[in-house]
Scaffold this motif. Structure first.
Motif, short mmCIF file in Angstrom:
data_model
loop_
_atom_site.label_atom_id
_atom_site.label_comp_id
_atom_site.label_asym_id
_atom_site.label_seq_id
_atom_site.Cartn_x
_atom_site.Cartn_y
_atom_site.Cartn_z
N ALA A 44 0.84 -1.21 0.00
CA ALA A 44 0.00 0.00 0.00
C ALA A 44 0.88 1.25 0.00
O ALA A 44 0.60 2.22 -0.72
CB ALA A 44 -0.92 -0.01 1.22
N ALA A 45 1.96 1.23 0.78
CA ALA A 45 2.87 2.39 0.83
C ALA A 45 3.55 2.61 -0.53
O ALA A 45 3.73 3.75 -0.98
CB ALA A 45 3.92 2.19 1.92
N ILE A 46 3.91 1.51 -1.20
CA ILE A 46 4.54 1.62 -2.52
C ILE A 46 3.54 2.22 -3.51
O ILE A 46 3.88 3.12 -4.30
CB ILE A 46 5.02 0.22 -3.00
N ALA A 47 2.31 1.73 -3.47
CA ALA A 47 1.26 2.24 -4.38
C ALA A 47 1.08 3.74 -4.17
O ALA A 47 0.99 4.52 -5.13
CB ALA A 47 -0.04 1.48 -4.14
N GLU A 48 1.02 4.16 -2.91
CA GLU A 48 0.82 5.59 -2.61
C GLU A 48 1.94 6.45 -3.17
O GLU A 48 1.71 7.50 -3.76
CB GLU A 48 0.70 5.80 -1.09
N LYS A 49 3.17 5.98 -3.00
CA LYS A 49 4.33 6.79 -3.47
C LYS A 49 4.35 6.88 -4.99
O LYS A 49 4.67 7.93 -5.55
CB LYS A 49 5.64 6.21 -2.96
N PHE A 50 4.03 5.77 -5.67
CA PHE A 50 4.00 5.83 -7.14
C PHE A 50 2.90 6.78 -7.62
O PHE A 50 3.11 7.56 -8.55
CB PHE A 50 3.77 4.43 -7.74
N ALA A 51 1.74 6.71 -6.98
CA ALA A 51 0.63 7.58 -7.40
C ALA A 51 0.99 9.05 -7.15
O ALA A 51 0.74 9.91 -8.00
CB ALA A 51 -0.64 7.19 -6.65
N GLU A 52 1.62 9.33 -6.01
CA GLU A 52 2.07 10.70 -5.71
C GLU A 52 3.00 11.23 -6.79
O GLU A 52 3.04 12.42 -7.08
CB GLU A 52 2.88 10.73 -4.40
#
Ligand code: NAP
Length: 254
Positions: free
Chosen positions: A21-29
Motif C-alpha cells: 500500500a505504501a509503494i502504491a501511494e508513493k507511485f501515485a504521488e
C-alpha cells in the motif's frame, strides 16, 4: 535521477496493505497509474485505492500462487492499459513455527504455500510482464525480498529460502533482460511495521527485535517504498541486479 512516473503503468502485488500500500501511494504521488492486486481483502484494497492521488488506478483480485490467475491478471492489465512499465513483486506470506513444534504435514504445507507465492508467484509474473516489457522496449521489475534471505530463519526456513531464491532470481532476470532494456532489482527489508509482523512486534520479542537495529526500531512501510521508488526512477538503470538492504543496520553484509 528523475522521480516522475507520469504516464507509467505500475502493478504492485499485495497492494491492499502494508508495504504494498505504501509503494502504491508513493507511485501515485509521483504521477503513475497504479494497479494494486490483493488476494481476499477487497475492502482494504478499495480503501487504498480511494486514497491514491491522481486518476485511473485500479484494484485486481488475484491469488498469485495460481499461475493461470496470474496470467489472467497480466492480460487484463495489458488489455486495459496497453502496457506494464513497472512490476513490483511485493505479495508474500510469512509463517513461523519452531522446528520441534512442526509436524510433517505443517512442514509440507508451509513450504508449498510459501514457495508457491513468494518465489513461484513472483517468477511467473516476471515472466509474463517481462514479455510485454520487451515488446515495449523498456521496463522495470522490483522484487521485495527480505533480510531473512541472508541471516537464516530458524522458525521460518521456507520463508528464508523463498527470499534467498527471489534475490537470485532477481539477479538472473537482470542478466536475461538487460539486452532488452528491462531492469530487475531487489529490496530486502528487515522487520517492518505491518499486519504481517504486528503480533510478533507487540509480543514479548518486540523489544529484542527493535534492539537488533542500533536505531532501536523497525522500519516503516514508507521507508521500504522509498527504496522501491528510487530504483524505479529513470537514471538508475545501471543498478540492475542490485539488492538494497532496508534494515537499519540490523544485519550488515559486504
Ligand atoms: P502484509 O501486511 O501481510 O500484506 C500482504 C499482502 O499480500 C496483502 O496485500 C495480501 O492481500 C497479499 N497476499 C497475501 N497472499 C497472497 C496471495 N496468495 N496472492 C496475492 N496476494 C497475496 O505484508 P507486508 O508486511 O506488507 O509484506 C509485503 C512484502 O514484504 C512480503 O513479500 C514480505 O515477505 C516482505 N517483507 C516484509 C517484512 C515485514 O517485516 N513486514 C520484512 C521483510 C520483507 P490481502 O490483503 O487480500 O490479504
Amino acid at each position: 535521477m528523475e522521480i516522475n512516473f507520469t504516464e507509467k503503468v505500475v502493478l504492485v502485488t499485495g497492494g491492499s496493505r502494508g508495504i504494498g500500500a505504501a509503494i502504491a501511494e508513493k507511485f501515485a504521488e509521483a504521477g503513475a497509474v497504479v494497479i494494486i492486486s490483493f488476494k481476499n481483502n477487497k475492502k482494504a484494497a478499495k480503501n487504498v485505492l480511494a486514497h491514491l492521488e491522481g486518476e485511473g488506478h485500479n484494484a485486481v483480485k488475484c491469488d498469485i500462487s495460481d499461475p493461470s490467475l496470474s496470467e489472467e491478471m497480466i492480460e487484463r492489465v495489458v488489455d486495459e492499459y496497453g502496457k506494464i512499465d513497472i512490476l513490483v513483486n511485493n505479495a508474500g506470506i510469512y509463517e513461523e513455527k519452531s522446528f520441534q513444534e512442526s509436524d510433517y504435514s505443517y512442514w509440507l504445507e508451509a513450504w508449498e504455500k510459501t514457495i508457491g507465492l513468494n518465489l513461484l508467484g513472483a517468477a511467473n509474473l516476471s515472466f509474463l510482464a517481462g514479455k510485454h516489457m520487451i515488446k515495449s522496449g523498456e521496463g522495470k521489475i522490483i522484487n521485495i525480498t527480505s533480510r531473512g534471505a541472508f541471516r537464516g530463519e530458524p522458525d521460518a526456513p521456507a520463508y528464508g529460502a523463498s527470499k534467498a531464491a527471489l534475490n537470485s532470481f532477481s539477479q538472473s532476470m537482470a542478466k536475461a533482460l538487460a539486452p532488452y532494456n528491462v531492469q530487475s532489482y531487489a529490496v530486502a527489508p528487515g522487520f517492518v511495521e505491518t499486519d504481517m509482523t504486528e503480533e510478533i512486534l507487540d509480543g514479548p520479542q518486540g523489544d529484542l527485535i527493535r534492539g537488533e537495529s542500533p536505531m532501536n526500531r523497525v522500519a516503516k512501510p514508507e521507508e521500504v517504498a522509498n527504496a522501491v521508488i528510487m530504483l524505479a526512477a529513470s537514471g538508475n538503470e545501471f543498478m540492475t541486479g542490485t539488492i538494497i538492504d532496508v534494515n537499519g543496520a540490523s544485519y550488515l553484509r559486504s
